[in-house]
Design a protein around this motif. Structure first.
Motif, PDB file in Angstrom:
ATOM      1  N   ALA A 611       5.272  34.455   7.424  1.00 53.32           N
ATOM      2  CA  ALA A 611       5.346  33.384   6.250  1.00 53.32           C
ATOM      3  C   ALA A 611       4.238  32.208   6.595  1.00 53.32           C
ATOM      4  O   ALA A 611       3.548  31.760   5.812  1.00 53.32           O
ATOM      5  N   GLU A 614       0.751  33.202   6.373  1.00 57.29           N
ATOM      6  CA  GLU A 614       0.061  33.590   5.120  1.00 57.29           C
ATOM      7  C   GLU A 614       0.073  32.099   4.374  1.00 57.29           C
ATOM      8  O   GLU A 614      -0.694  32.048   3.438  1.00 57.29           O
ATOM      9  N   CYS A 615       0.799  31.139   4.816  1.00 58.14           N
ATOM     10  CA  CYS A 615       0.714  29.921   4.269  1.00 58.14           C
ATOM     11  C   CYS A 615      -0.082  29.017   4.912  1.00 58.14           C
ATOM     12  O   CYS A 615      -0.019  27.642   4.687  1.00 58.14           O
ATOM     13  N   ASN A 618       1.544  25.857   6.613  1.00 65.48           N
ATOM     14  CA  ASN A 618       2.494  24.806   5.887  1.00 65.48           C
ATOM     15  C   ASN A 618       3.976  25.258   5.597  1.00 65.48           C
ATOM     16  O   ASN A 618       4.204  26.239   5.404  1.00 65.48           O
ATOM     17  N   GLY A 621       5.380  25.612   1.868  1.00 67.59           N
ATOM     18  CA  GLY A 621       5.123  26.885   1.527  1.00 67.59           C
ATOM     19  C   GLY A 621       5.837  27.955   2.033  1.00 67.59           C
ATOM     20  O   GLY A 621       6.234  29.202   1.224  1.00 67.59           O
ATOM     21  N   ALA A 622       5.722  28.102   3.396  1.00 70.38           N
ATOM     22  CA  ALA A 622       6.565  29.194   4.129  1.00 70.38           C
ATOM     23  C   ALA A 622       8.137  29.242   3.709  1.00 70.38           C
ATOM     24  O   ALA A 622       8.661  30.314   3.532  1.00 70.38           O
ATOM     25  N   ARG A 624       9.420  28.363   0.809  1.00 69.92           N
ATOM     26  CA  ARG A 624       9.455  28.855  -0.597  1.00 69.92           C
ATOM     27  C   ARG A 624       9.297  30.233  -0.553  1.00 69.92           C
ATOM     28  O   ARG A 624      10.035  31.079  -1.083  1.00 69.92           O
ATOM     29  N   ARG A 625       8.109  30.826   0.303  1.00 71.04           N
ATOM     30  CA  ARG A 625       8.224  32.326   0.327  1.00 71.04           C
ATOM     31  C   ARG A 625       9.472  32.874   0.942  1.00 71.04           C
ATOM     32  O   ARG A 625       9.867  34.134   0.688  1.00 71.04           O
ATOM     33  N   ARG A 630      13.378  23.553   2.805  1.00 66.37           N
ATOM     34  CA  ARG A 630      12.218  23.036   3.625  1.00 66.37           C
ATOM     35  C   ARG A 630      13.031  22.476   4.966  1.00 66.37           C
ATOM     36  O   ARG A 630      12.382  22.517   5.988  1.00 66.37           O
TER      37      ARG A 630
END
Length: 653
Positions: A611, A614-615, A618, A621-622, A624-625, A630
């Motif tokens: 994750a 892919e982000c 970040n 972003g990870a 959220r994925r 957070r």
């Protein structure tokens, strides 16, 4: 003698009088049971002989399910909600069509094998003509909610069963199905009957309010605060005449369908009703009663039907004043990206491993995945590996031929793997599968063929595989309790369902679950302080624990009440704790418990690395994925780096 034992003794004496002496059982049993016994006694003598009921063929079941597609869609939220409630009671929730054929069954994995042994399973006809006195068939005859307990069943082979069922009617008063809770006799009571009655009413409301219509939809109630809830009355009006009504509307008006259907709307609502057109206001009906009314215009032919919610984990659309004004603070569904990724993985034919704490909703996520996947038209076959004895799991999974062993069913059993052909196989609690079965399962996954016990030929199977566990499979591998090669095979894609305390959408989720637990039907609302207190709870039992609490709160509350912290029955220390401190403690606790579970320390490390990659490193972003808060991910990364774990460097906010 206990009340239950006394009741059982009374029923046994009634059976003696009716079945042996041939006399009337009298008032010692409920009137609906007595009437049903007489109906069943007049049927073919074959009904009185114990027999194993066979389900209809899969193709016919698919046709019957398709014919009841709208009923099944509108009933799905109640099936999921009731299933969460009865899971700990050792019961199942059943939806049948208007003929008594079981369409769907969900609930306790402990009772499902017992249900299958008495043919209480999808595809079996439970009308009175086929299964004698029982809650499903008898509710269809009596057209009302009722219970059939133990010896009240006409067939003695069903004497250990307890059932509570309520019929479901469409807007024209036609029976379309039955909702039922079934389990062992001691686990079914008037509370279960109240639940299915309320759930049936909510299904009827959803079918009528969400369906396509040509005429106007009139929502009304004597209490304005109940408009827009499942407790409102609904009337469908076409060219000034009533063409449909729900049971709540008939109750409020003191009418039956035969009186209401075809009647001029002004006879029920008063002459001024048309002045409202497509709006809201107060009316005085011809009986002098004041009604709060909201009228919706007919739908255009191209207006899509609003989709019914599909369970407590799915985000649904509600009439929210904030949304109407253009303002909303509800966060997005944290499971949506997890579902989207899982759908892509399933479409590629790769297995999926769903991990998460007990009660976090792994099974609900899998049902949601099946409905959204390319296998939606095929079956979802669920097997709880922890609920089956080791001596039975092989026969349950792989099936057997006629005469394979002593006690085997005539004509054999196909087995769950073959039943999943063309659909999705869900192996829940895969970590509890015996090693011997792991070896056979691995062969099936590699060769995609099954050989039943006592058989000599391999049978090809095609299904998507989803497994779930709350255990640390990597640790089990180290202990020699789980095959490493099977683990590699199963973890094609790992989905980590976040615990309730770490879900960024938990506040909105709690509000929705309150409605689904019956709060909307009773016109209840939670104060912001009450929601704050619910958010502060650690919820070790996750969504399942929350639902249990909310159902208790709803059951005790007066209709229309506004509930504060004191109404929730929470520990004083938790209820009074500062919200910010509790959020930090919840985040740390969430990270710590996930780390202790071992899934984050092994399997999930890879998911987090992926994750983050892919982000672009970040963390937000990870998170959220992954469906995490957070701050939870920050604390976990800090702890893993402190332990010397490499691969988490170079991350950003």
């Amino acid at each position: 003698m206990s009340d239950r034992a006394l009741a059982s003794s009374v029923v046994e004496r009634a059976r003696q009088r009716f079945f042996i002496d041939g006399t009337d059982p009298g008032a010692s049993i409920p009137a609906h049971v007595s009437r049903s016994w007489r109906r069943c006694d007049a049927l073919s003598p074959a009904l009185q002989r114990p027999a194993v009921a066979e389900p209809v063929l899969r193709g016919e079941l698919s046709v019957r399910r398709e014919a009841s597609a709208w009923l099944r869609q509108c009933a799905q939220p109640e099936l999921d909600g009731l299933a969460e409630h009865v899971l700990g009671q050792g019961c199942v929730v059943i939806l049948s069509d208007a003929s008594g054929l079981i369409l769907d069954e969900v609930g306790s994995p402990d009772f499902l094998p017992k249900a299958q042994r008495i043919a209480l399973t999808p595809g079996v006809d439970w009308s009175e003509s086929q299964r004698g006195t029982n809650a499903i068939g008898t509710a269809l005859h009596e057209r009302e909610g009722l219970m059939v307990l133990g010896g009240e069943h006409f067939l003695a082979q069903n004497g250990a069963l307890g059932c509570a069922a309520a019929p479901i009617f469409n807007a024209r008063g036609e029976l379309v199905g039955v909702l039922d809770i079934s389990g062992e006799d001691i686990h079914v009571d008037v509370h279960a009957l109240g639940l299915v009655r309320m759930a049936a009413s909510q299904v009827e409301h959803r079918m009528m309010s969400n369906g396509r219509r040509d005429g106007q939809l009139v929502r009304f109630h004597r209490r304005p605060g109940l408009l827009g809830t499942p407790r409102e009355g609904l009337l469908s009006v076409l060219d000034g005449q009533i063409v449909g009504a729900n049971r709540t509307a008939l109750s409020l008006l003191g009418m039956v369908w035969e009186e209401a259907l075809g009647a001029p709307a002004e006879r029920l609502l008063g002459a001024r009703w048309q002045r409202l057109q497509s709006g809201s206001g107060l009316l005085v009906n011809p009986d002098g009663r004041q009604l709060a009314v909201s009228i919706e215009a007919p739908q255009r032919a191209d207006t899509p039907i609003r989709r019914a919610s599909t369970g407590p984990l799915e985000r649904v659309s509600h009439a929210d004043p904030r949304a109407q004004s253009g303002h909303t603070t509800d966060p997005p569904d944290v499971l949506a990206p997890l579902l989207a990724n899982a759908m892509r993985i399933a479409a590629a034919g790769l297995p999926i491993l769903v991990s998460g704490e007990t009660g976090s909703g792994k099974d609900v996520f899998v049902r949601r995945l099946h409905r959204a996947s390319h296998r939606a038209s095929g079956p979802l076959v669920a097997v709880n590996c922890a609920a089956l004895p080791e001596s039975l799991i092989e026969a349950e999974l792989f099936g057997y031929e006629d005469g394979a062993f002593t006690g085997a069913r005539r004509r054999g059993l196909p087995g769950r793997l073959r039943e999943a052909h063309g659909g999705m196989l869900f192996l829940d609690e895969i970590g509890d599968m015996p090693l011997s079965m792991q070896t056979r399962l691995l062969r099936v996954l590699e060769a995609r063929v099954v050989r039943p016990l006592g058989g000599s030929q391999d049978i090809a199977v095609d299904f998507d595989l989803v497994c779930a566990t709350h255990r640390d499979l990597a640790a089990l591998v180290g202990q020699g309790l789980f095959r490493q090669d099977l683990l590699y095979r199963l973890q094609g894609h790992v989905v980590c369902i976040p615990p309730l305390r770490s879900r960024a959408d938990r506040r909105a989720l709690m509000s929705r679950l309150m409605d689904e637990a019956g709060g909307a039907a009773k016109g209840l609302r939670l104060t912001p302080a009450a929601l704050d207190a619910l958010e502060r709870q650690p919820w070790p039992g996750n969504v399942r624990e929350l639902l249990s609490l909310l159902r208790s709160v709803v059951a005790l509350a007066e209709p229309g009440a506004t509930l504060d912290v004191s109404d929730l029955g929470l520990p004083d220390a938790v209820a009074a704790a500062p919200r910010e401190t509790a959020q930090v403690m919840g985040a740390v606790d969430g990270a710590g418990q996930r780390a202790q579970s071992g899934l984050l320390a092994s399997l999930t490390d890879e998911a987090i690395r992926r994750a983050l990659a892919e982000c672009g490193g970040n963390v937000a972003g990870a998170a959220r994925r992954l469906g995490l808060h957070r701050s939870t991910l920050y604390r976990y990364l800090a702890r893993r780096r402190g332990e010397g774990e490499r691969g988490f460097e170079g991350v950003s906010g």
